[in-house]
Design a protein around this motif. Structure first.
Motif, short mmCIF file in Angstrom:
data_model
loop_
_atom_site.label_atom_id
_atom_site.label_comp_id
_atom_site.label_asym_id
_atom_site.label_seq_id
_atom_site.Cartn_x
_atom_site.Cartn_y
_atom_site.Cartn_z
N GLY A 4 0.84 -1.20 0.00
CA GLY A 4 0.00 0.00 0.00
C GLY A 4 0.87 1.24 0.00
O GLY A 4 2.09 1.16 0.17
N ILE A 5 0.25 2.39 -0.18
CA ILE A 5 1.01 3.66 -0.23
C ILE A 5 0.22 4.76 0.46
O ILE A 5 -1.02 4.66 0.61
CB ILE A 5 1.32 4.03 -1.70
N GLY A 6 0.90 5.82 0.86
CA GLY A 6 0.24 6.99 1.45
C GLY A 6 -0.55 6.59 2.69
O GLY A 6 -0.07 5.86 3.56
N GLY A 7 -1.80 7.01 2.72
CA GLY A 7 -2.64 6.69 3.87
C GLY A 7 -2.94 5.20 3.98
O GLY A 7 -3.37 4.72 5.03
N SER A 8 -2.69 4.45 2.92
CA SER A 8 -2.90 3.00 2.98
C SER A 8 -1.62 2.28 3.36
O SER A 8 -1.47 1.07 3.07
CB SER A 8 -3.41 2.50 1.62
N TYR A 9 -0.69 2.97 3.99
CA TYR A 9 0.61 2.38 4.31
C TYR A 9 1.24 2.99 5.57
O TYR A 9 1.68 2.27 6.47
CB TYR A 9 1.52 2.58 3.09
N ILE B 57 -3.55 -3.20 0.33
CA ILE B 57 -4.42 -2.18 0.94
C ILE B 57 -4.56 -1.03 -0.05
O ILE B 57 -3.58 -0.34 -0.35
CB ILE B 57 -3.81 -1.65 2.25
N SER B 58 -5.74 -0.88 -0.59
CA SER B 58 -5.96 0.24 -1.51
C SER B 58 -7.45 0.51 -1.59
O SER B 58 -8.23 -0.37 -1.96
CB SER B 58 -5.40 -0.09 -2.89
N LYS B 59 -7.83 1.73 -1.23
CA LYS B 59 -9.25 2.06 -1.25
C LYS B 59 -9.76 2.04 -2.69
O LYS B 59 -10.79 1.46 -3.00
CB LYS B 59 -9.46 3.43 -0.61
N SER B 60 -8.98 2.63 -3.57
CA SER B 60 -9.40 2.70 -4.98
C SER B 60 -9.08 1.40 -5.71
O SER B 60 -9.79 1.02 -6.65
CB SER B 60 -8.67 3.84 -5.68
N GLY B 61 -8.02 0.74 -5.30
CA GLY B 61 -7.58 -0.47 -6.00
C GLY B 61 -6.78 -0.17 -7.25
O GLY B 61 -6.27 -1.08 -7.90
N THR B 62 -6.66 1.11 -7.60
CA THR B 62 -5.99 1.44 -8.87
C THR B 62 -4.77 2.33 -8.69
O THR B 62 -4.21 2.81 -9.67
CB THR B 62 -6.98 2.16 -9.82
N THR B 63 -4.37 2.59 -7.46
CA THR B 63 -3.19 3.43 -7.25
C THR B 63 -1.97 2.74 -7.87
O THR B 63 -1.69 1.57 -7.59
CB THR B 63 -2.98 3.64 -5.73
N LEU B 64 -1.27 3.49 -8.73
CA LEU B 64 -0.26 2.86 -9.60
C LEU B 64 0.77 2.02 -8.85
O LEU B 64 0.99 0.85 -9.18
CB LEU B 64 0.45 3.97 -10.40
N GLY C 252 0.37 17.46 5.79
CA GLY C 252 0.73 17.97 4.46
C GLY C 252 -0.41 17.89 3.47
O GLY C 252 -0.75 18.87 2.80
N GLU C 253 -1.04 16.71 3.37
CA GLU C 253 -2.12 16.55 2.38
C GLU C 253 -3.39 17.27 2.83
O GLU C 253 -4.26 17.55 2.02
CB GLU C 253 -2.44 15.06 2.14
N SER C 254 -3.48 17.55 4.13
CA SER C 254 -4.70 18.19 4.62
C SER C 254 -4.62 19.71 4.53
O SER C 254 -5.58 20.37 4.16
CB SER C 254 -4.96 17.79 6.09
N GLY D 235 -11.10 8.90 4.74
CA GLY D 235 -10.05 9.10 3.73
C GLY D 235 -8.77 8.39 4.15
O GLY D 235 -8.58 8.08 5.33
N GLY D 236 -7.89 8.16 3.18
CA GLY D 236 -6.66 7.39 3.42
C GLY D 236 -5.88 7.83 4.65
O GLY D 236 -5.58 7.03 5.53
N ARG D 237 -5.57 9.12 4.73
CA ARG D 237 -4.67 9.55 5.82
C ARG D 237 -5.37 9.58 7.18
O ARG D 237 -4.72 9.82 8.19
CB ARG D 237 -4.04 10.90 5.49
N PHE D 238 -6.68 9.34 7.20
CA PHE D 238 -7.42 9.26 8.47
C PHE D 238 -7.82 7.80 8.77
O PHE D 238 -8.71 7.56 9.56
CB PHE D 238 -8.68 10.14 8.41
N GLN E 293 3.40 13.77 9.01
CA GLN E 293 3.76 14.64 7.88
C GLN E 293 2.71 14.52 6.77
O GLN E 293 2.27 15.52 6.20
CB GLN E 293 5.13 14.21 7.33
N GLN E 294 2.28 13.29 6.49
CA GLN E 294 1.27 13.13 5.45
C GLN E 294 -0.07 13.70 5.89
O GLN E 294 -0.76 14.39 5.13
CB GLN E 294 1.08 11.65 5.08
N LEU E 295 -0.42 13.41 7.15
CA LEU E 295 -1.71 13.88 7.67
C LEU E 295 -1.79 15.40 7.55
O LEU E 295 -2.77 15.95 7.03
CB LEU E 295 -1.85 13.44 9.13
O1 PA5 Z 1 -4.48 10.02 2.15
C1 PA5 Z 1 -4.83 9.66 1.02
O2 PA5 Z 1 -6.01 9.72 0.65
C2 PA5 Z 1 -3.82 9.07 0.07
O3 PA5 Z 1 -2.53 9.13 0.60
C3 PA5 Z 1 -4.18 7.62 -0.24
O4 PA5 Z 1 -4.23 6.90 0.95
C4 PA5 Z 1 -3.14 6.98 -1.17
O5 PA5 Z 1 -3.05 7.72 -2.35
C5 PA5 Z 1 -3.51 5.54 -1.49
O6 PA5 Z 1 -4.77 5.46 -2.08
P1 PA5 Z 1 -5.52 4.09 -2.25
O7 PA5 Z 1 -5.85 3.57 -0.91
O8 PA5 Z 1 -6.73 4.39 -3.07
O9 PA5 Z 1 -4.55 3.16 -2.98
#
Ligand code: PA5
Length: 429
Positions: free
Chosen positions: A78-83, A141-148, A284-286, A203-206, A280-282
């Protein structure tokens, strides 16, 4: 318990600057409570604590127990909020080196390095300590399932799993994704993989306190009930008395209004490096929207005092600093003697490393304050599931309140689409 000390920032604000920011923070908190702010359809991270789902915790625990008993390696893709949340909690609460208790946890899907995937597969193909084929479980772990990054890594690893475990591969793949739709739900249906849901309104980061964070954390042997229920109790306490949180959000907002454009998040505890990255992500992205926000930088001290210490002490005065400290550590390593006192450090003989580390923190705090860097100190009594649970919810709520002070929607990330559009053009999507 966590303690927030904003006294240094308050000293640097006039009464009216602080009062103005405080009223804004109070209004912002009300917007969250009443669900009247921008993006209020994304308040599920509060609902999961207001109405805990014990059955889900039970299900996560029982799967984690099975995986702990059966797996040599548990891969989290997973990546971002999914990691970041899972990694943050695991690194904060498990040993640096102990690979004996439970499966080894390996993260992937958070970058596009082919070298990493190649080496990962080679590593998975090596026998375990008993000389047998490694038993591997994979949690995508991916909410969208399509994150590259995640989807491509999952393609490679799923294919490898199918070849490696033809008998029971479907029991070894666990998908954490949105309740409906999305690419992963189709695979779940077609193959019967286990599935955990990320609520639509989170959302991912929450999402760290949903199965996104909780399954990997449980597989790491951490008590997810304590983590989760401490967040629940932080939620309840802050609903009744949010003063410490409002003071913090108000201080950050007031500094922002005075031109502070960077928040250096730091700690003297290396176990907290990923907790800081989660934060930082929480933040930064917010907050980074419409030309507003403070850039959340992360620095691990004392290591990074040897790289950016000069800049923080003497560079442009546009930064604040957030120190995340732990009051009580468990180690009792002391400084040994040395016959020749070759390094001149005999004056530290017999002192504990945690005492020396604390002095390094106190000295840095003093120096940076003298260097006109406004500082906030966040103190966890101890590094355990209880205090980390409280920390996670505290910062989710503080971030949302502070973003409403800035008058930005904390829950969207329209700017992230910019690079994706260019990248997909170049890749010929
Ligand atoms: O906080 C966010 O919304 C993003 O960082 C997502 O978590 C991240 O892009 C991964 O998205 P997804 O779970 O759809 O793969």
């Amino acid at each position: 318990m966590i303690h927030i000390d904003c006294s240094d920032i308050k000293k640097r604000l006039s009464d009216s600057e602080f009062q103005k920011a405080w009223s804004k923070a109070e209004d912002s908190f009300l917007k969250i409570q009443k669900g009247t702010g921008d993006g209020s359809e994304w308040l599920g991270w509060r609902k999961i604590l207001a109405d805990p789902n014990d059955a889900m915790l039970e299900q996560l625990d029982s799967l984690a127990t099975r995986i702990r008993a059966e797996a040599d390696v548990f891969i989290v893709c997973g990546i971002g909020g999914s990691y970041l949340g899972a990694r943050a909690v695991i690194e904060a609460l498990t040993s640096f080196f102990d690979s004996e208790s439970g499966p080894e946890i390996i993260f992937c899907g958070h970058h596009l390095s082919g070298q990493y995937l190649k080496e990962l597969v080679e590593y998975l193909e090596k026998s375990n300590k008993e000389g047998e084929t490694k038993s591997v479980y994979l949690n995508v772990i991916s909410k969208s399932g399509t994150t590259l990054e995640t989807a491509l890594s999952f393609r490679v690893l799923r294919q490898w799993m199918v070849n490696q475990f033809p008998e029971d591969v479907n029991d070894r793949i666990i998908c954490t994704t949105s309740p409906e739709g999305g690419a992963l739900n189709e695979l779940v249906k077609a193959n019967g993989y286990s599935k955990f849901e990320i609520p639509e309104d989170v959302g991912g980061r929450f999402s760290v306190l949903t199965p996104v964070g909780l399954l990997p954390v449980a597989v790491a042997g951490i008590d997810i009930r304590t983590l989760f229920y401490e967040a629940v109790s932080a939620f309840e306490k802050l609903e009744d008395n949010p003063d410490s949180l409002l003071e913090y959000a108000a201080c950050k907002f007031a500094l922002h209004e005075k031109g502070i454009s960077m928040d250096i998040i730091t700690s003297f505890e290396p176990q907290l490096n990923f907790l800081m990255k989660w934060l930082q992500q929480l933040l930064g992205e917010s907050e980074g929207k419409e030309g507003k926000g403070m850039f959340p930088a992360v620095a691990g001290y004392s290591t990074d005092l040897h790289s950016i210490g000069q800049f923080v002490q003497d560079g442009p005065r546009n930064m604040m600093e957030t120190f995340i400290q732990v009051r009580k550590t468990n180690e009792r390593v002391t400084v040994p003697g040395s016959d020749e006192n070759h390094d001149g450090l005999d004056y530290l003989f017999g002192k504990r490393f945690d005492e020396i580390n604390t002095k390094a923190f106190e000295g840095t705090l003093r120096a940076h304050r003298e260097g006109e860097v406004p500082t906030v100190v966040v103190l966890l009594d101890e590094l355990n599931a209880q205090h980390v649970g409280e920390f996670l919810y505290f910062y989710e709520l503080m971030t949302a309140v502070y973003c409403y002070c800035l008058e930005v929607n904390p829950f969207n990330q329209p700017g992230v689409e910019g690079y994706k559009k260019e990248m997909y053009n170049l890749l010929g999507k």
